[in-house]
Design an enzyme around this catalytic site. Structure first.
Site, mmCIF file in Angstrom:
data_model
loop_
_atom_site.group_PDB
_atom_site.id
_atom_site.type_symbol
_atom_site.label_atom_id
_atom_site.label_comp_id
_atom_site.label_asym_id
_atom_site.label_seq_id
_atom_site.Cartn_x
_atom_site.Cartn_y
_atom_site.Cartn_z
ATOM 1 N N GLU A 72 0.833 -1.198 0.000
ATOM 2 C CA GLU A 72 0.000 0.000 0.000
ATOM 3 C C GLU A 72 0.874 1.257 0.000
ATOM 4 O OE1 GLU A 72 -3.777 1.249 2.695
ATOM 5 O OE2 GLU A 72 -2.963 -0.762 2.934
ATOM 6 N N GLN A 73 1.957 1.222 0.790
ATOM 7 C CA GLN A 73 2.866 2.359 0.840
ATOM 8 C C GLN A 73 3.498 2.579 -0.537
ATOM 9 O OE1 GLN A 73 3.117 4.377 3.395
ATOM 10 N NE2 GLN A 73 4.667 5.708 2.510
ATOM 11 N N ALA A 94 6.788 8.622 2.974
ATOM 12 C CA ALA A 94 7.955 7.817 3.351
ATOM 13 C C ALA A 94 8.229 6.775 2.278
ATOM 14 C CB ALA A 94 7.722 7.150 4.696
ATOM 15 N N SER A 99 7.930 3.312 6.010
ATOM 16 C CA SER A 99 6.868 4.159 6.558
ATOM 17 C C SER A 99 6.473 3.645 7.925
ATOM 18 C CB SER A 99 5.634 4.121 5.663
ATOM 19 O OG SER A 99 4.542 4.717 6.355
ATOM 20 N N HIS A 101 3.742 4.023 9.167
ATOM 21 C CA HIS A 101 2.366 3.514 9.071
ATOM 22 C C HIS A 101 2.370 1.986 9.042
ATOM 23 C CE1 HIS A 101 -0.206 7.059 8.781
ATOM 24 N NE2 HIS A 101 0.806 7.651 8.163
ATOM 25 N N ASP A 108 -2.920 9.252 10.726
ATOM 26 C CA ASP A 108 -3.114 10.594 10.182
ATOM 27 C C ASP A 108 -4.539 11.004 10.521
ATOM 28 O OD1 ASP A 108 -0.606 10.381 9.058
ATOM 29 O OD2 ASP A 108 -1.352 9.829 7.070
ATOM 30 N N GLU A 158 4.502 17.582 9.608
ATOM 31 C CA GLU A 158 3.200 16.996 9.273
ATOM 32 C C GLU A 158 2.275 17.193 10.464
ATOM 33 O OE1 GLU A 158 3.369 12.933 7.919
ATOM 34 O OE2 GLU A 158 4.358 13.506 6.039
ATOM 35 N N HIS A 161 0.040 13.949 11.515
ATOM 36 C CA HIS A 161 0.553 12.587 11.725
ATOM 37 C C HIS A 161 0.965 12.381 13.186
ATOM 38 C CE1 HIS A 161 3.002 8.966 10.249
ATOM 39 N NE2 HIS A 161 3.422 9.135 11.494
HETATM 40 ZN ZN LIG Z 1 1.121 9.743 8.280
#
Ligand SMILES: [Zn+2]
Length: 242
Positions: A72-73, A94, A99, A101, A108, A158, A161
């Site tokens: 997905e990233q 990232a 990432s 995530h 987020d 960010e 995040h």
């Molecule tokens: Zn994020």
């Protein structure tokens, strides 16, 4: 191998220099039934919801992106690269595999609106979002990419995040003004032979770093609760309290 996968802990550092380890697998749950596709690690999800409820933000604060697989990233990277170009992508997305995530500990958040930007959601510093920011550390969350620390995190500021690191660590990082990179560095440098002690609420915490340690070989700490987290830099952070 499924049997070898494990939950790595709340202090796992994932950035361009420290890719997400293949062996770590977060225990994921859905954050909010209104957005079933958004998942977080179980404990992080519970505390995120508790913090949002504490500021009355159930209808104003929207989870925009939680856990992501590496694939997905990669898709987000490719898509942003095609639409926004390389400079923007490197600033806000990232590298695939790097990432945070992927840890299931990053979320987020956006302010509810008709249209929410998926890459850079609007999450202001005032109103209910400001109230969330003020309480976030009490629920174990930090603003992961603050302004002025871009040279350390490698990611632009960010405001949307947040990262779950656990309550004593989040409060310590806020008090000391440290990013996760700097905090892990501090533990590795100064708290190998002595404890970092910290009082939060009614709990007295003892934090200790074990370089290159094996979970099975950690000394017992009778009479204390304990959490062990990998740092993804070759060590373990032990957080004990009573
Ligand atoms: Zn994020």
């Amino acid at each position: 191998m499924r049997g070898d996968r494990r939950t790595a802990g709340s202090l796992l550092l994932v950035n361009a220099a420290h890719p997400m380890p293949d062996t770590a697998a977060p225990d994921l749950v859905c954050v909010d039934p209104r957005w079933p596709e958004i998942q977080l690690e179980r404990r992080a999800a519970g505390l995120l919801n508790a913090c949002i409820r504490a500021v009355g933000g159930e209808h104003a604060i929207v989870p925009v992106s939680g856990w992501r697989s590496r694939e997905e990233q990669q898709a987000i990277w490719d898509d942003t690269l095609a639409k926004e170009g390389e400079a923007f992508t490197r600033q806000y997305v990232a590298l695939p595999g790097c990432s945070e995530h992927q840890t299931g500990l990053a979320i987020d958040l956006g302010l509810a609106a008709e249209e929410i930007d998926f890459i850079c959601p609007n999450f202001p510093y005032d109103g209910v979002c400001g109230a969330f920011r003020a309480k976030a550390a009490d629920y174990g969350f930090i603003l992961r990419y603050p302004a002025g620390k871009e040279h350390i995190t490698g990611i632009s500021h960010e405001p949307w995040h947040f990262r779950y690191v656990g309550v004593p660590h989040a409060r310590l990082m806020v008090r000391l003004g440290l990013t996760l990179e700097e905090y892990v560095d501090l533990l590795r440098r100064d708290f190998v032979r002595r404890d970092l002690t910290f009082r939060a609420g009614r709990r007295d915490f003892r934090i200790h770093y074990y370089a290159g340690a094996d979970r099975g070989l950690l000394p017992e700490e009778p009479g204390r609760y304990r959490q062990v987290s990998e740092d993804n830099c070759g060590g373990l952070v032990v957080t004990a309290w009573r």
